[in-house]
Write an enzyme that holds these catalytic residues in place. Structure first.
Site, PDB file in Angstrom:
ATOM      1  N   LYS A 270       0.784  -1.279  -0.039  1.00  0.00           N
ATOM      2  CA  LYS A 270       0.142  -0.195   0.017  1.00  0.00           C
ATOM      3  C   LYS A 270       0.773   1.229  -0.091  1.00  0.00           C
ATOM      4  O   LYS A 270       1.893   1.429   0.926  1.00  0.00           O
ATOM      5  CB  LYS A 270      -0.923  -0.053   1.264  1.00  0.00           C
ATOM      6  CG  LYS A 270      -1.934  -0.944   1.139  1.00  0.00           C
ATOM      7  CD  LYS A 270      -2.834  -1.075   2.343  1.00  0.00           C
ATOM      8  CE  LYS A 270      -3.911  -0.129   2.566  1.00  0.00           C
ATOM      9  NZ  LYS A 270      -4.897  -0.339   3.715  1.00  0.00           N
TER      10      LYS A 270
HETATM   11  C1  E4P Z   1      -8.306  -0.023   4.079  1.00  0.00           C
HETATM   12  O1  E4P Z   1      -7.357  -0.375   3.185  1.00  0.00           O
HETATM   13  C2  E4P Z   1      -8.286   1.404   4.800  1.00  0.00           C
HETATM   14  O2  E4P Z   1      -7.019   1.532   5.584  1.00  0.00           O
HETATM   15  C3  E4P Z   1      -9.330   1.077   5.687  1.00  0.00           C
HETATM   16  O3  E4P Z   1     -10.480   0.927   5.165  1.00  0.00           O
HETATM   17  C4  E4P Z   1      -9.482   2.656   6.468  1.00  0.00           C
HETATM   18  O4  E4P Z   1     -10.641   2.825   7.219  1.00  0.00           O
HETATM   19  P1  E4P Z   1     -11.056   3.946   8.291  1.00  0.00           P
HETATM   20  O5  E4P Z   1     -11.570   5.193   7.510  1.00  0.00           O
HETATM   21  O6  E4P Z   1     -12.123   3.298   8.888  1.00  0.00           O
HETATM   22  O7  E4P Z   1     -10.017   4.144   9.149  1.00  0.00           O
END
Ligand code: E4P
Length: 294
Positions: A113
């Site tokens: 990522k």
């Molecule tokens: C996924 O890859 C993200 O890191 C995650 O969905 C973030 O979600 P949040 O907005 O609840 O932190």
């Protein structure tokens, strides 16, 4: 258990292998997993250490992250396990790439990522040239998704892009509109980018993701447990999603923009304040696990 597996792959959004196992038991499968620095900081074992005053060095934090994804890796299907680089707003593409190369070697089914910033896109561009699979995170605009497409055109593997629905909803923009717009934009493309709906806060977000037909959705265990409690409803033909805020007021629609995916990625306006804020929050949560001197 879920009788009919949906076409959209279901990933667990979390940093605790116990949760992944629980969901696997509940659904009968888990297609993949996404992690991030905030979710890893919340891992029960890391929290236990911090509570006892045993904060981590950066190397220990990295070792813990590796151990966590190594436990999760064999529990999931072909959606893989997304591992996020530790990046601040000033981290260069080369620094991100170096982390990506290392993290990619941790498990056989890793996706790295990177944030949807110029440095993150450049790191992704270099990664796909080295056959490192990527998941572009903190996506809040169609322009960012267009740049992801353009920067990773040569990828032999599917590239993921993760629009963050809940965080757009939080500021009264309809995050699901962004998901729909990206899906529409990619319809006339070479389809090397898969859309992964992220920041899912409730069952309606999940059902809307199914209805839009995204390739993947990443969901916190508690939302999947809520879905199971309701006996796994699926959107029918008449399903309509109305985004509302905490007071039940309709969210602001996000209009579709016509963009030319054949343009170089550098030509798209990819700045977004929520991407910057997201990076800062990941850094803060990561730092909260570290020793003072680190
Ligand atoms: C996924 O890859 C993200 O890191 C995650 O969905 C973030 O979600 P949040 O907005 O609840 O932190």
């Amino acid at each position: 258990m879920l009788a009919n597996k949906p076409k959209t792959k279901i990933l667990v959004d979390g940093g605790d292998p116990e949760e992944t196992l629980r969901v696997r038991k509940l659904l009968g499968f888990v297609d993949g997993q996404t992690t991030n620095p905030s979710l890893i900081a919340k891992n029960p074992e890391i929290q236990e250490r911090i509570k006892s005053g045993d904060n981590l060095s950066p190397q220990e934090e990295k070792d813990e992250y590796r151990k966590i994804v190594q436990v999760i890796s064999p529990l999931v299907g072909d959606g893989g396990v997304s591992i996020e680089v530790f990046a601040d707003v000033g981290t260069t593409a080369e620094e991100m790439l170096a982390q990506g190369v290392e993290m990619f070697s941790w498990i056989p089914n890793a996706y790295i990522k990177y944030p949807c910033t110029r440095a993150g896109l450049r790191a992704a561009e270099m990664s796909v040239q080295r056959q490192i699979r990527v998941n572009m995170t903190l996506c809040f605009s169609q322009e960012q998704a267009a740049a992801v497409y353009a920067a990773t055109r040569v990828s032999k593997d599917p590239v993921y892009v993760s629009p963050f629905v809940g965080r757009l909803d939080d500021r009264a923009d309809n995050g699901m509109d962004l998901v729909r717009n990206i899906k529409k934009m990619y319809e006339t493309s070479d389809r090397h980018v898969y859309e992964l709906a992220a920041s899912i806060r409730h069952v309606d977000h999940l059902l809307a993701s199914f209805a839009i037909g995204v390739e993947l959705v990443t969901v916190p265990a508690k939302v999947l447990e809520e879905w199971a409690k309701k006996n796994f409803p699926m959107p029918d033909r008449d399903f309509s999603y109305t985004g509302v805020d905490a007071n039940g007021k309709p969210l602001k629609p996000i209009p579709y923009t016509s963009l030319d995916l054949n343009q170089p990625w550098q030509s798209f306006d990819i700045s977004h304040e929520l991407t910057t804020k997201g990076i800062q929050k990941f850094v803060a949560d990561y730092r909260s696990t570290l020793k003072r001197s680190a």
